[in-house]
Write a protein that holds these residues in place. Structure first.
Motif, PDB file in Angstrom:
ATOM      1  N   LEU A  79       3.720 -10.140  -5.520  1.00  0.00           N
ATOM      2  CA  LEU A  79       4.295  -9.601  -4.065  1.00  0.00           C
ATOM      3  C   LEU A  79       4.649  -8.853  -3.131  1.00  0.00           C
ATOM      4  O   LEU A  79       3.824  -9.042  -2.008  1.00  0.00           O
ATOM      5  CB  LEU A  79       5.154 -11.900  -4.101  1.00  0.00           C
ATOM      6  CG  LEU A  79       4.336 -12.162  -4.488  1.00  0.00           C
ATOM      7  CD1 LEU A  79       5.022 -13.631  -4.767  1.00  0.00           C
ATOM      8  CD2 LEU A  79       2.953 -13.147  -4.368  1.00  0.00           C
ATOM      9  N   CYS A  80       5.828  -8.785  -3.567  1.00  0.00           N
ATOM     10  CA  CYS A  80       6.215  -7.366  -2.558  1.00  0.00           C
ATOM     11  C   CYS A  80       5.019  -6.492  -2.477  1.00  0.00           C
ATOM     12  O   CYS A  80       4.820  -5.998  -0.732  1.00  0.00           O
ATOM     13  CB  CYS A  80       6.969  -7.007  -3.478  1.00  0.00           C
ATOM     14  SG  CYS A  80       9.049  -7.769  -3.094  1.00  0.00           S
ATOM     15  N   PHE A  81       4.541  -5.839  -3.422  1.00  0.00           N
ATOM     16  CA  PHE A  81       3.215  -4.214  -2.995  1.00  0.00           C
ATOM     17  C   PHE A  81       2.202  -5.391  -2.364  1.00  0.00           C
ATOM     18  O   PHE A  81       1.546  -4.500  -1.469  1.00  0.00           O
ATOM     19  CB  PHE A  81       2.755  -4.300  -4.595  1.00  0.00           C
ATOM     20  CG  PHE A  81       3.674  -3.520  -5.523  1.00  0.00           C
ATOM     21  CD1 PHE A  81       4.694  -2.423  -4.657  1.00  0.00           C
ATOM     22  CD2 PHE A  81       3.965  -3.720  -6.864  1.00  0.00           C
ATOM     23  CE1 PHE A  81       5.206  -1.655  -5.522  1.00  0.00           C
ATOM     24  CE2 PHE A  81       4.607  -2.992  -7.415  1.00  0.00           C
ATOM     25  CZ  PHE A  81       5.158  -2.203  -7.201  1.00  0.00           C
ATOM     26  N   LEU A  82       1.932  -6.393  -2.369  1.00  0.00           N
ATOM     27  CA  LEU A  82       0.749  -7.069  -1.432  1.00  0.00           C
ATOM     28  C   LEU A  82       1.639  -7.271  -0.167  1.00  0.00           C
ATOM     29  O   LEU A  82       0.484  -6.684   0.766  1.00  0.00           O
ATOM     30  CB  LEU A  82       1.128  -7.973  -2.354  1.00  0.00           C
ATOM     31  CG  LEU A  82      -0.604  -9.187  -1.321  1.00  0.00           C
ATOM     32  CD1 LEU A  82      -2.440  -9.048  -1.511  1.00  0.00           C
ATOM     33  CD2 LEU A  82      -0.833 -11.039  -2.275  1.00  0.00           C
ATOM     34  N   TYR A  83       2.334  -7.848  -0.016  1.00  0.00           N
ATOM     35  CA  TYR A  83       3.128  -7.526   1.635  1.00  0.00           C
ATOM     36  C   TYR A  83       2.558  -6.050   1.981  1.00  0.00           C
ATOM     37  O   TYR A  83       2.393  -6.308   3.046  1.00  0.00           O
ATOM     38  CB  TYR A  83       4.475  -8.545   1.226  1.00  0.00           C
ATOM     39  CG  TYR A  83       4.669  -9.485   3.294  1.00  0.00           C
ATOM     40  CD1 TYR A  83       3.930  -9.760   4.050  1.00  0.00           C
ATOM     41  CD2 TYR A  83       5.646  -7.795   2.866  1.00  0.00           C
ATOM     42  CE1 TYR A  83       4.728  -9.738   5.442  1.00  0.00           C
ATOM     43  CE2 TYR A  83       6.066  -8.578   4.858  1.00  0.00           C
ATOM     44  CZ  TYR A  83       5.307  -9.201   5.222  1.00  0.00           C
ATOM     45  OH  TYR A  83       5.791  -9.438   6.850  1.00  0.00           O
ATOM     46  N   CYS A  84       3.759  -5.482   1.346  1.00  0.00           N
ATOM     47  CA  CYS A  84       3.695  -3.813   2.082  1.00  0.00           C
ATOM     48  C   CYS A  84       2.011  -3.838   2.749  1.00  0.00           C
ATOM     49  O   CYS A  84       2.063  -3.283   3.574  1.00  0.00           O
ATOM     50  CB  CYS A  84       3.650  -3.302   0.550  1.00  0.00           C
ATOM     51  SG  CYS A  84       4.010  -1.617   1.323  1.00  0.00           S
ATOM     52  N   PHE A  85       1.058  -4.070   1.701  1.00  0.00           N
ATOM     53  CA  PHE A  85      -0.600  -4.098   1.935  1.00  0.00           C
ATOM     54  C   PHE A  85      -1.320  -4.290   2.748  1.00  0.00           C
ATOM     55  O   PHE A  85      -1.554  -3.487   3.584  1.00  0.00           O
ATOM     56  CB  PHE A  85      -1.171  -3.439   0.589  1.00  0.00           C
ATOM     57  CG  PHE A  85      -2.871  -3.176   0.416  1.00  0.00           C
ATOM     58  CD1 PHE A  85      -3.312  -2.284   0.816  1.00  0.00           C
ATOM     59  CD2 PHE A  85      -3.250  -4.325   1.407  1.00  0.00           C
ATOM     60  CE1 PHE A  85      -4.747  -1.363   1.758  1.00  0.00           C
ATOM     61  CE2 PHE A  85      -4.353  -3.926   1.177  1.00  0.00           C
ATOM     62  CZ  PHE A  85      -5.813  -3.220   1.048  1.00  0.00           C
ATOM     63  N   ILE A  86      -0.617  -4.792   2.894  1.00  0.00           N
ATOM     64  CA  ILE A  86      -1.178  -6.530   3.999  1.00  0.00           C
ATOM     65  C   ILE A  86      -0.219  -6.096   5.491  1.00  0.00           C
ATOM     66  O   ILE A  86      -0.818  -5.759   6.458  1.00  0.00           O
ATOM     67  CB  ILE A  86      -0.144  -8.103   4.171  1.00  0.00           C
ATOM     68  CG1 ILE A  86      -1.346  -8.448   2.604  1.00  0.00           C
ATOM     69  CG2 ILE A  86      -0.559  -8.680   5.559  1.00  0.00           C
ATOM     70  CD1 ILE A  86      -1.283 -10.358   2.152  1.00  0.00           C
TER      71      ILE A  86
END
Length: 251
Positions: free
Chosen positions: A16-23
């Motif tokens: 979730l952290c990596f996904l939000y970073c990308f978003i």
């Protein structure tokens, strides 16, 4: 079984952290603070390895106690800071203020960023409702900006119909503390009733900095913010509050 569940939760949190970073990177937030979510993802992966290999039990007891205490203190500080932020999340100021100070944010080639436009729209609404209030637009020019933030804000408000003589430009500041200090010098002192116009997540710190600078009756005027950036904004604001506490700007 419990250890496996904790490992799975850590891996999920990392994802979730990596996904939000990308978003946030994809939407272009205007700063690189989003990288902290990548760091958080790596930290959760490291924690998954730590738990999966049962390394916690191998640490000396005093070290484990210290880690628990530090973690508890950090969580407590975060909860208190976020509580202060949300307590001022919907501040709408008082009618009839002498001045409002619009805190600067990024100017882009096509005009104010979304964050800054939200602030300007809130300032516009207040100025229309309070015809005797003057406005200070505060912000210098960053390396990635086509003009000073103050100039861009001035143009935006004038184009929307605010009389130029109601707007003062402070175009030297580089952060919130300087926004307040330089605006006070432009106004001619801190004995005026002022409203600090900024995004909802930033109102608490803006008002506290204004009061620290001498505006005893300063109040907040909350502008909305982009929902996609709220987790990023709230975490970033926590670090901003901690920084200003360390520097003595909020006391």
């Amino acid at each position: 079984m419990r250890k496996k569940r904790m490992v799975v939760l850590c891996i999920l949190a990392a994802f979730l952290c990596f996904l939000y970073c990308f978003i946030v990177f994809s939407i272009r937030s205007g700063s690189r603070f989003y990288l902290i979510w990548g760091v958080g993802g790596l930290a959760f992966l490291g924690l998954a390895v730590f738990i999966g290999n049962d390394l916690w039990s191998r640490l000396p007891f005093p070290v484990r106690r210290l880690i628990v205490i530090l973690t508890a203190v950090c969580v407590l500080l975060f909860v208190v800071a976020e509580g202060c932020i949300f307590a001022h999340y919907r501040d709408q100021g008082r009618p009839g203020l002498d001045y409002i100070i619009v805190l600067g944010a990024q100017m882009k080639a096509g005009g104010p960023s979304a964050v800054l436009r939200f602030r300007l729209d809130a300032a516009y609404d207040y100025l229309i409702a309070n015809e005797d209030t003057l406005c200070v637009v505060s912000g210098g020019q960053g390396a990635n900006e086509p003009c000073t933030e103050a100039e861009g804000m001035y143009v935006y408000l004038v184009e929307r119909g605010i009389a130029p003589e109601r707007i003062l430009m402070e175009d030297k500041s580089t952060d919130t503390s300087e926004n307040i200090a330089y605006s006070a010098a432009l106004i001619g002192g801190t004995d005026k009733d002022v409203g600090i116009v900024t995004n909802n997540f930033h109102v608490f710190r803006g008002v506290m900095l204004a009061r620290h600078a001498g505006f005893e009756n300063a109040c907040g005027i909350s502008a909305r913010s982009n929902i996609y950036f709220q987790p990023n904004n709230l975490v970033r604001e926590f670090f901003g509050i901690m920084k200003d506490l360390v520097y003595g700007n909020l006391l």
